[in-house]
Scaffold this motif. Sequence first.
Motif, PDB file in Angstrom:
ATOM      1  N   ILE A  96     -38.562 -44.400  -1.961  1.00  0.00           N
ATOM      2  CA  ILE A  96     -39.027 -45.731  -1.577  1.00  0.00           C
ATOM      3  C   ILE A  96     -40.373 -45.725  -0.862  1.00  0.00           C
ATOM      4  N   THR A  97     -41.013 -44.596  -0.811  1.00  0.00           N
ATOM      5  CA  THR A  97     -42.320 -44.536  -0.179  1.00  0.00           C
ATOM      6  C   THR A  97     -43.410 -44.410  -1.236  1.00  0.00           C
ATOM      7  N   ASP A  98     -44.561 -44.905  -0.891  1.00  0.00           N
ATOM      8  CA  ASP A  98     -45.730 -44.720  -1.753  1.00  0.00           C
ATOM      9  C   ASP A  98     -46.533 -43.497  -1.317  1.00  0.00           C
ATOM     10  N   GLY A 135     -29.983 -42.126   9.370  1.00  0.00           N
ATOM     11  CA  GLY A 135     -30.678 -43.094  10.226  1.00  0.00           C
ATOM     12  C   GLY A 135     -32.063 -43.439   9.716  1.00  0.00           C
ATOM     13  N   ALA A 136     -32.782 -42.431   9.240  1.00  0.00           N
ATOM     14  CA  ALA A 136     -34.136 -42.671   8.729  1.00  0.00           C
ATOM     15  C   ALA A 136     -34.107 -43.508   7.455  1.00  0.00           C
ATOM     16  N   THR A 137     -33.169 -43.216   6.558  1.00  0.00           N
ATOM     17  CA  THR A 137     -33.061 -44.001   5.324  1.00  0.00           C
ATOM     18  C   THR A 137     -32.619 -45.418   5.646  1.00  0.00           C
ATOM     19  N   ASP A 138     -31.635 -45.551   6.532  1.00  0.00           N
ATOM     20  CA  ASP A 138     -31.179 -46.883   6.934  1.00  0.00           C
ATOM     21  C   ASP A 138     -32.321 -47.690   7.532  1.00  0.00           C
ATOM     22  N   ALA A 139     -33.107 -47.069   8.413  1.00  0.00           N
ATOM     23  CA  ALA A 139     -34.224 -47.778   9.057  1.00  0.00           C
ATOM     24  C   ALA A 139     -35.275 -48.192   8.031  1.00  0.00           C
ATOM     25  N   ALA A 140     -35.567 -47.309   7.084  1.00  0.00           N
ATOM     26  CA  ALA A 140     -36.559 -47.639   6.061  1.00  0.00           C
ATOM     27  C   ALA A 140     -36.088 -48.819   5.211  1.00  0.00           C
ATOM     28  N   LEU A 141     -34.816 -48.828   4.851  1.00  0.00           N
ATOM     29  CA  LEU A 141     -34.296 -49.917   4.027  1.00  0.00           C
ATOM     30  C   LEU A 141     -34.125 -51.210   4.816  1.00  0.00           C
ATOM     31  N   ALA A 142     -33.902 -51.127   6.110  1.00  0.00           N
ATOM     32  CA  ALA A 142     -33.747 -52.328   6.936  1.00  0.00           C
ATOM     33  C   ALA A 142     -35.018 -53.178   6.936  1.00  0.00           C
ATOM     34  N   ARG A 143     -36.129 -52.541   6.655  1.00  0.00           N
ATOM     35  CA  ARG A 143     -37.397 -53.283   6.582  1.00  0.00           C
ATOM     36  C   ARG A 143     -37.517 -54.072   5.280  1.00  0.00           C
ATOM     37  N   HIS A 144     -36.520 -53.945   4.402  1.00  0.00           N
ATOM     38  CA  HIS A 144     -36.553 -54.594   3.078  1.00  0.00           C
ATOM     39  C   HIS A 144     -35.206 -55.279   2.797  1.00  0.00           C
ATOM     40  N   PRO A 145     -34.929 -56.413   3.453  1.00  0.00           N
ATOM     41  CA  PRO A 145     -33.633 -57.076   3.273  1.00  0.00           C
ATOM     42  C   PRO A 145     -33.456 -57.782   1.924  1.00  0.00           C
ATOM     43  N   LEU A 147     -32.733 -57.686  -1.610  1.00  0.00           N
ATOM     44  CA  LEU A 147     -32.134 -56.682  -2.487  1.00  0.00           C
ATOM     45  C   LEU A 147     -32.853 -56.543  -3.822  1.00  0.00           C
ATOM     46  N   GLY A 148     -33.623 -57.532  -4.210  1.00  0.00           N
ATOM     47  CA  GLY A 148     -34.366 -57.465  -5.462  1.00  0.00           C
ATOM     48  C   GLY A 148     -35.753 -56.862  -5.320  1.00  0.00           C
ATOM     49  N   GLU A 149     -36.183 -56.624  -4.081  1.00  0.00           N
ATOM     50  CA  GLU A 149     -37.512 -56.046  -3.868  1.00  0.00           C
ATOM     51  C   GLU A 149     -37.577 -54.648  -4.467  1.00  0.00           C
ATOM     52  N   ARG A 150     -38.694 -54.327  -5.080  1.00  0.00           N
ATOM     53  CA  ARG A 150     -38.876 -53.014  -5.713  1.00  0.00           C
ATOM     54  C   ARG A 150     -39.812 -52.180  -4.849  1.00  0.00           C
ATOM     55  N   LYS A 153     -43.055 -45.520  -5.803  1.00  0.00           N
ATOM     56  CA  LYS A 153     -43.823 -45.282  -7.036  1.00  0.00           C
ATOM     57  C   LYS A 153     -43.045 -45.673  -8.283  1.00  0.00           C
ATOM     58  N   ASP A 154     -41.706 -45.495  -8.251  1.00  0.00           N
ATOM     59  CA  ASP A 154     -40.880 -45.819  -9.416  1.00  0.00           C
ATOM     60  C   ASP A 154     -40.377 -47.251  -9.409  1.00  0.00           C
ATOM     61  N   ARG A 155     -40.729 -48.013  -8.350  1.00  0.00           N
ATOM     62  CA  ARG A 155     -40.367 -49.431  -8.262  1.00  0.00           C
ATOM     63  C   ARG A 155     -38.856 -49.635  -8.363  1.00  0.00           C
ATOM     64  N   ILE A 156     -38.108 -48.872  -7.591  1.00  0.00           N
ATOM     65  CA  ILE A 156     -36.650 -49.003  -7.578  1.00  0.00           C
ATOM     66  C   ILE A 156     -36.267 -50.215  -6.728  1.00  0.00           C
ATOM     67  N   ALA A 157     -35.316 -51.003  -7.207  1.00  0.00           N
ATOM     68  CA  ALA A 157     -34.836 -52.156  -6.457  1.00  0.00           C
ATOM     69  C   ALA A 157     -33.985 -51.687  -5.281  1.00  0.00           C
ATOM     70  N   VAL A 158     -34.111 -52.381  -4.164  1.00  0.00           N
ATOM     71  CA  VAL A 158     -33.318 -52.059  -2.980  1.00  0.00           C
ATOM     72  C   VAL A 158     -31.828 -52.065  -3.336  1.00  0.00           C
ATOM     73  N   ARG A 159     -31.379 -53.044  -4.096  1.00  0.00           N
ATOM     74  CA  ARG A 159     -29.979 -53.141  -4.513  1.00  0.00           C
ATOM     75  C   ARG A 159     -29.547 -51.875  -5.255  1.00  0.00           C
ATOM     76  N   GLU A 160     -30.378 -51.428  -6.181  1.00  0.00           N
ATOM     77  CA  GLU A 160     -30.039 -50.232  -6.964  1.00  0.00           C
ATOM     78  C   GLU A 160     -29.904 -49.012  -6.062  1.00  0.00           C
ATOM     79  N   LEU A 161     -30.789 -48.889  -5.103  1.00  0.00           N
ATOM     80  CA  LEU A 161     -30.724 -47.749  -4.196  1.00  0.00           C
ATOM     81  C   LEU A 161     -29.458 -47.814  -3.343  1.00  0.00           C
TER      82      LEU A 161
END
Length: 189
Positions: A96-98, A135-145, A147-150, A153-161
């Motif tokens: 989920i990082t660029d 904790g680090a993954t949870d914190a990174a995803l918490a910045r993207h509530p 679920l459809g946001e991609r 680099k691979d543009r993965i949807a938050v929901r899919e992850l």
Amino acid sequence: MERMSDQDERWTRSTIYPDMWVDPDDDPRNSGENSAEGELATLQDFLTDYRLTLRMKCEGLDPEQLARRSVPPSTMSLLGLLRHLAEVERDWQNWITDGDPLPKLYGKRDGDFEGAVAEQAVVDGAYADLEREQGATDAALARHPDLGERLGKDRIAVRELLVHRIEEYARHCGHADLLRECVDGRVGQ
């Protein structure tokens, strides 16, 4: 290889239902509250419960038992699963990082399982690594509530992850069931 009859007798801590890990009143996954409202909260609840299940499957074992590859010819052990999931959490952060990817925790491919040796420092390190990476993954995803946001680099949807995280933990909880039963005979959900 040992025969099943050479294994410890099957047992459970549950006194109510013999196919359960613990009695319902003692199960930390049963909060007694209503189920979560909304898709994000539901996904997070399922992830939390599978994480707890994995930890429960490892409770009460010493380093040798945690490191034991109890289902040959598999190289899996409960300790290896803890280390593997810490590595996977780090991989998900990279998805989920660029930016530049974080390095692998345990070096080469399969280092998570190969390095799962029966030493207390390795056990303590695995639990610390898993907690930190979750904790680090949870914190990174918490910045993207959304679920459809991609993301990444691979543009993965938050929901899919989130769904993939649940699937990964659920699959490995199934492995943990078998590993634990072959270590000391303990069974249950």
